[in-house]
Design an enzyme around this catalytic site. Structure first.
Site, PDB file in Angstrom:
ATOM      1  N   ASP A  97       0.784  -1.235   0.000  1.00  0.00           N
ATOM      2  CA  ASP A  97       0.000   0.000   0.000  1.00  0.00           C
ATOM      3  C   ASP A  97       0.816   1.285   0.000  1.00  0.00           C
ATOM      4  OD1 ASP A  97       1.124   0.024   2.498  1.00  0.00           O
ATOM      5  OD2 ASP A  97      -0.696  -0.601   3.540  1.00  0.00           O
ATOM      6  N   GLU A 119      -0.190  -9.049  -0.948  1.00  0.00           N
ATOM      7  CA  GLU A 119      -0.798  -8.479   0.269  1.00  0.00           C
ATOM      8  C   GLU A 119      -2.011  -7.622  -0.115  1.00  0.00           C
ATOM      9  OE1 GLU A 119       0.621  -5.381   3.315  1.00  0.00           O
ATOM     10  OE2 GLU A 119       1.564  -7.208   4.058  1.00  0.00           O
ATOM     11  N   GLU A 133      -2.210   5.136   2.858  1.00  0.00           N
ATOM     12  CA  GLU A 133      -2.138   3.713   2.500  1.00  0.00           C
ATOM     13  C   GLU A 133      -3.497   3.107   2.178  1.00  0.00           C
ATOM     14  OE1 GLU A 133      -0.598   5.052   5.144  1.00  0.00           O
ATOM     15  OE2 GLU A 133       1.537   4.789   4.717  1.00  0.00           O
ATOM     16  N   HIS A 210       6.083   5.706  12.821  1.00  0.00           N
ATOM     17  CA  HIS A 210       6.404   6.465  11.603  1.00  0.00           C
ATOM     18  C   HIS A 210       5.191   6.962  10.827  1.00  0.00           C
ATOM     19  CE1 HIS A 210       5.137   3.528   8.550  1.00  0.00           C
ATOM     20  NE2 HIS A 210       5.580   2.593   9.356  1.00  0.00           N
ATOM     21  N   ARG A 212       2.362   8.704   8.865  1.00  0.00           N
ATOM     22  CA  ARG A 212       2.183  10.127   8.525  1.00  0.00           C
ATOM     23  C   ARG A 212       1.119  10.796   9.388  1.00  0.00           C
ATOM     24  NH1 ARG A 212       4.807   9.805   3.675  1.00  0.00           N
ATOM     25  NH2 ARG A 212       5.250  11.792   2.671  1.00  0.00           N
ATOM     26  N   HIS A 243      12.888   5.536  13.062  1.00  0.00           N
ATOM     27  CA  HIS A 243      12.699   5.661  11.607  1.00  0.00           C
ATOM     28  C   HIS A 243      13.508   6.850  11.096  1.00  0.00           C
ATOM     29  CE1 HIS A 243      10.503   6.363   7.817  1.00  0.00           C
ATOM     30  NE2 HIS A 243       9.971   5.157   7.952  1.00  0.00           N
TER      31      HIS A 243
HETATM   32  C1  UD1 Z   1       6.612   5.012   3.725  1.00  0.00           C
HETATM   33  C2  UD1 Z   1       5.236   4.589   3.189  1.00  0.00           C
HETATM   34  C3  UD1 Z   1       4.439   3.863   4.264  1.00  0.00           C
HETATM   35  C4  UD1 Z   1       5.245   2.729   4.868  1.00  0.00           C
HETATM   36  C5  UD1 Z   1       6.589   3.256   5.350  1.00  0.00           C
HETATM   37  C6  UD1 Z   1       7.442   2.145   5.878  1.00  0.00           C
HETATM   38  C7  UD1 Z   1       4.100   6.052   1.551  1.00  0.00           C
HETATM   39  C8  UD1 Z   1       3.370   7.303   1.341  1.00  0.00           C
HETATM   40  N1  UD1 Z   1       4.477   5.799   2.809  1.00  0.00           N
HETATM   41  O1  UD1 Z   1       6.364   5.965   4.748  1.00  0.00           O
HETATM   42  O2  UD1 Z   1       3.243   3.353   3.693  1.00  0.00           O
HETATM   43  O3  UD1 Z   1       4.535   2.190   5.945  1.00  0.00           O
HETATM   44  O4  UD1 Z   1       7.271   3.874   4.253  1.00  0.00           O
HETATM   45  O5  UD1 Z   1       8.509   2.639   6.634  1.00  0.00           O
HETATM   46  O6  UD1 Z   1       4.363   5.320   0.632  1.00  0.00           O
HETATM   47  N2  UD1 Z   1      14.020   8.597   4.978  1.00  0.00           N
HETATM   48  C9  UD1 Z   1      15.399   8.535   4.899  1.00  0.00           C
HETATM   49  N3  UD1 Z   1      15.985   7.318   4.610  1.00  0.00           N
HETATM   50  C10 UD1 Z   1      15.273   6.187   4.403  1.00  0.00           C
HETATM   51  C11 UD1 Z   1      13.868   6.262   4.500  1.00  0.00           C
HETATM   52  C12 UD1 Z   1      13.265   7.468   4.775  1.00  0.00           C
HETATM   53  O7  UD1 Z   1      16.088   9.517   5.095  1.00  0.00           O
HETATM   54  O8  UD1 Z   1      15.865   5.136   4.147  1.00  0.00           O
HETATM   55  C13 UD1 Z   1      13.378   9.896   5.304  1.00  0.00           C
HETATM   56  C14 UD1 Z   1      13.405  10.878   4.127  1.00  0.00           C
HETATM   57  O9  UD1 Z   1      13.579  12.159   4.635  1.00  0.00           O
HETATM   58  C15 UD1 Z   1      11.990  10.744   3.566  1.00  0.00           C
HETATM   59  C16 UD1 Z   1      11.185  10.510   4.843  1.00  0.00           C
HETATM   60  O10 UD1 Z   1      12.010   9.667   5.637  1.00  0.00           O
HETATM   61  O11 UD1 Z   1      11.607  11.898   2.871  1.00  0.00           O
HETATM   62  C17 UD1 Z   1       9.838   9.865   4.661  1.00  0.00           C
HETATM   63  O12 UD1 Z   1       9.894   8.729   3.795  1.00  0.00           O
HETATM   64  P1  UD1 Z   1       8.547   8.322   2.961  1.00  0.00           P
HETATM   65  O13 UD1 Z   1       8.842   7.114   2.158  1.00  0.00           O
HETATM   66  O14 UD1 Z   1       8.029   9.514   2.251  1.00  0.00           O
HETATM   67  O15 UD1 Z   1       7.499   8.027   4.092  1.00  0.00           O
HETATM   68  P2  UD1 Z   1       7.475   6.961   5.256  1.00  0.00           P
HETATM   69  O16 UD1 Z   1       6.863   7.630   6.433  1.00  0.00           O
HETATM   70  O17 UD1 Z   1       8.786   6.309   5.365  1.00  0.00           O
HETATM   71  N1  UDP Z   2      11.998  -3.349  10.770  1.00  0.00           N
HETATM   72  C1  UDP Z   2      13.393  -3.465  10.620  1.00  0.00           C
HETATM   73  N2  UDP Z   2      14.194  -2.637  11.353  1.00  0.00           N
HETATM   74  C2  UDP Z   2      13.707  -1.703  12.203  1.00  0.00           C
HETATM   75  C3  UDP Z   2      12.284  -1.583  12.333  1.00  0.00           C
HETATM   76  C4  UDP Z   2      11.464  -2.413  11.586  1.00  0.00           C
HETATM   77  O1  UDP Z   2      13.874  -4.308   9.862  1.00  0.00           O
HETATM   78  O2  UDP Z   2      14.502  -0.987  12.855  1.00  0.00           O
HETATM   79  C5  UDP Z   2      11.130  -4.237   9.956  1.00  0.00           C
HETATM   80  C6  UDP Z   2      10.036  -4.966  10.696  1.00  0.00           C
HETATM   81  O3  UDP Z   2      10.495  -6.222  11.173  1.00  0.00           O
HETATM   82  C7  UDP Z   2       8.944  -5.108   9.662  1.00  0.00           C
HETATM   83  C8  UDP Z   2       9.132  -3.888   8.788  1.00  0.00           C
HETATM   84  O4  UDP Z   2      10.441  -3.392   9.055  1.00  0.00           O
HETATM   85  O5  UDP Z   2       9.130  -6.249   8.866  1.00  0.00           O
HETATM   86  C9  UDP Z   2       8.100  -2.851   9.095  1.00  0.00           C
HETATM   87  O6  UDP Z   2       8.408  -1.692   8.420  1.00  0.00           O
HETATM   88  P1  UDP Z   2       7.744  -0.289   8.772  1.00  0.00           P
HETATM   89  O7  UDP Z   2       7.297  -0.277  10.177  1.00  0.00           O
HETATM   90  O8  UDP Z   2       8.732   0.748   8.326  1.00  0.00           O
HETATM   91  O9  UDP Z   2       6.542  -0.224   7.760  1.00  0.00           O
HETATM   92  P2  UDP Z   2       5.026  -0.770   7.774  1.00  0.00           P
HETATM   93  O10 UDP Z   2       5.054  -2.214   8.114  1.00  0.00           O
HETATM   94  O11 UDP Z   2       4.272   0.066   8.740  1.00  0.00           O
HETATM   95  O12 UDP Z   2       4.562  -0.508   6.373  1.00  0.00           O
END
Ligand code: UD1
Ligand code: UDP
Length: 388
Positions: A97, A119, A133, A210, A212, A243
């Protein structure tokens, strides 16, 4: 020969697609498996690619600090136009999602290439929770041709939306495939901070946040509750892999950064993370994936959200959806620390999400759909046993 393009971009998609990529690669006589990542996440995606030794043919490298939904969508769509245009696969596989998921399904549709949704069928029926999502999943379902539903509930959701029965396969969730391959009893962290914790003598609260819709006030309120619990219970250690989103990191460090038994650490690799979960007392999270993993390990989960699209473990009693109100969060943690019977009931492991063979079923379903295998896979049926 089927050319299958698998597209993902964030940490959880990578963890849940890795077992499927491996499984597809075990059938080189039938499947040419190509991986493209948008890299909507950068470091957190690379951690997973490294662990599972996946080398994408394409890496769009789209992540930007504090990226907006508009930016992610535009950049993913533009990059995927090139990738899909060049590869012209028979099938595009997407997961879950995220905005990468939706953009990849849309890009495949523009090329009139079939989409398989892994999924599929999770729903809260609340447009803004989780945001974005819930709508990403709806939009992806409308674009998809094959729906790999992890549970019977997810299948029911899709049927209610008019998806044809023969396009839905109940497979279990691939996250359990990944988990089973990764959790070990004798695991050693090789991380001085994690190795120094007395897991038997202390009560470890594992925290991740994490979403939004929780950024700002709701997260602050959760962190204040953690602060109060930390003060009242010397036996509590809080481990919080933070995160990479700077909005999460800043609030966490401001609210909790000065406390001795609170370990604010960078995101862990999947292997140490799930092994840490295995040693934790309680999991507090707004994550989706943790709601599936923790019950399989017999860990009570308090979900810091108002809704969940994963009702199975809630119904079984291992997960409670508690929101983000400071008093409620503190009270729910206190209850698990003090009421042994309540803890025992929640820690009764249930495993409604998979048996470790979801990827095999998805692969079989694809080969069946394209006429390579005569029989479809048998449907996943949950057993209520925990793994360990
Ligand atoms: C995204 C997904 C969410 C998922 C989550 C898992 C969307 C809109 N959101 O949310 O569904 O549950 O990932 O974690 O698709 N960033 C870094 N390094 C990284 C990752 C993130 O610096 O490796 C920072 C960046 O500043 C980025 C911000 O995190 O702009 C947010 O990342 P983003 O993918 O937009 O949203 P998530 O909250 O991570
Ligand atoms: N996870 C990880 N390292 C971390 C935190 C989470 O590998 O420090 C793994 C966790 O086991 C799970 C996945 O990341 O499989 C969940 O990701 P996240 O919470 O970012 O996203 P969501 O599941 O909410 O989409």
């Amino acid at each position: 020969m089927l050319k299958i393009l698998t597209v993902f971009g964030t940490r959880p998609e990578a963890i849940k697609m890795a077992p499927l990529v491996k499984e597809l690669s075990r059938h080189p006589e039938h499947v040419n498996c190509v991986v493209a990542v948008t890299a909507q996440h950068r470091e957190m995606l690379d951690q997973v690619l490294r662990l599972f030794a996946i080398c994408p043919r394409y890496d769009l490298n789209i992540m930007r600090p504090k990226q907006s939904l508009f930016e992610i969508t535009q950049r993913a769509l533009a990059g995927l136009e090139e990738v899909i245009g060049r590869e012209r696969p028979d099938l595009v596989l997407v997961h879950g999602d995220t905005t990468t998921t939706f953009a990849a399904a849309l890009a495949a549709f523009y090329f009139q290439i079939p989409v398989g949704h892994v999924e599929a069928g999770l729903r809260t029926r609340n447009k803004y929770s989780p945001f974005p999502e819930e709508i990403n999943r709806h939009l992806t379902a409308v674009l998809a041709d094959l729906h790999f539903a992890p549970t019977a509930t997810a299948k029911k959701n899709l049927l209610a939306e008019g998806v044809a029965l023969e396009k839905i396969f109940v497979t279990g969730n691939t996250v359990i495939d990944a988990l089973l391959a990764t959790v070990r009893d004798n695991y050693c962290f090789h991380n001085p901070r994690l190795d120094s914790i007395d897991y038997a003598g202390k009560k470890v609260l594992l925290v991740t946040t994490h979403r939004r819709e929780n950024l700002g006030g709701p997260l602050r309120s959760v962190y204040k509750a953690l602060r109060a619990v930390h003060r009242a219970y010397p036996e509590v250690e809080i481990v919080f892999p933070v995160h990479k989103n700077p909005a999460v990191a800043q609030a966490a460090h401001e609210e909790l950064g000065d406390l001795e038994r609170v370990h604010l650490i960078p995101p862990l690799d999947y292997e140490p993370f799930v092994n840490l979960m295995q040693r934790s007392y309680v999991v507090l999270t707004d994550s989706g994936g943790l709601q599936e993993e923790a019950p399989a390990l017999g860990k009570p989960v308090l979900v810091l959200r108002d809704t969940t699209e994963r009702p199975e473990a809630v119904e079984a009693g291992t997960v409670r959806v508690i929101g983000t109100d400071q008093e409620v969060v503190a009270a729910e943690i206190r209850r698990l620390l003090e009421d042994r019977e309540h803890y025992r009931q929640m820690a009764e492991a249930v495993n409604p999400y998979g048996d470790g063979r979801a990827s095999q079923r998805i692969c079989r379903a694809i080969l069946h759909h394209y006429g390579i295998l005569r029989e479809p896979p048998e449907e996943y049926e949950p057993g209520l046993k925990k793994f360990r």
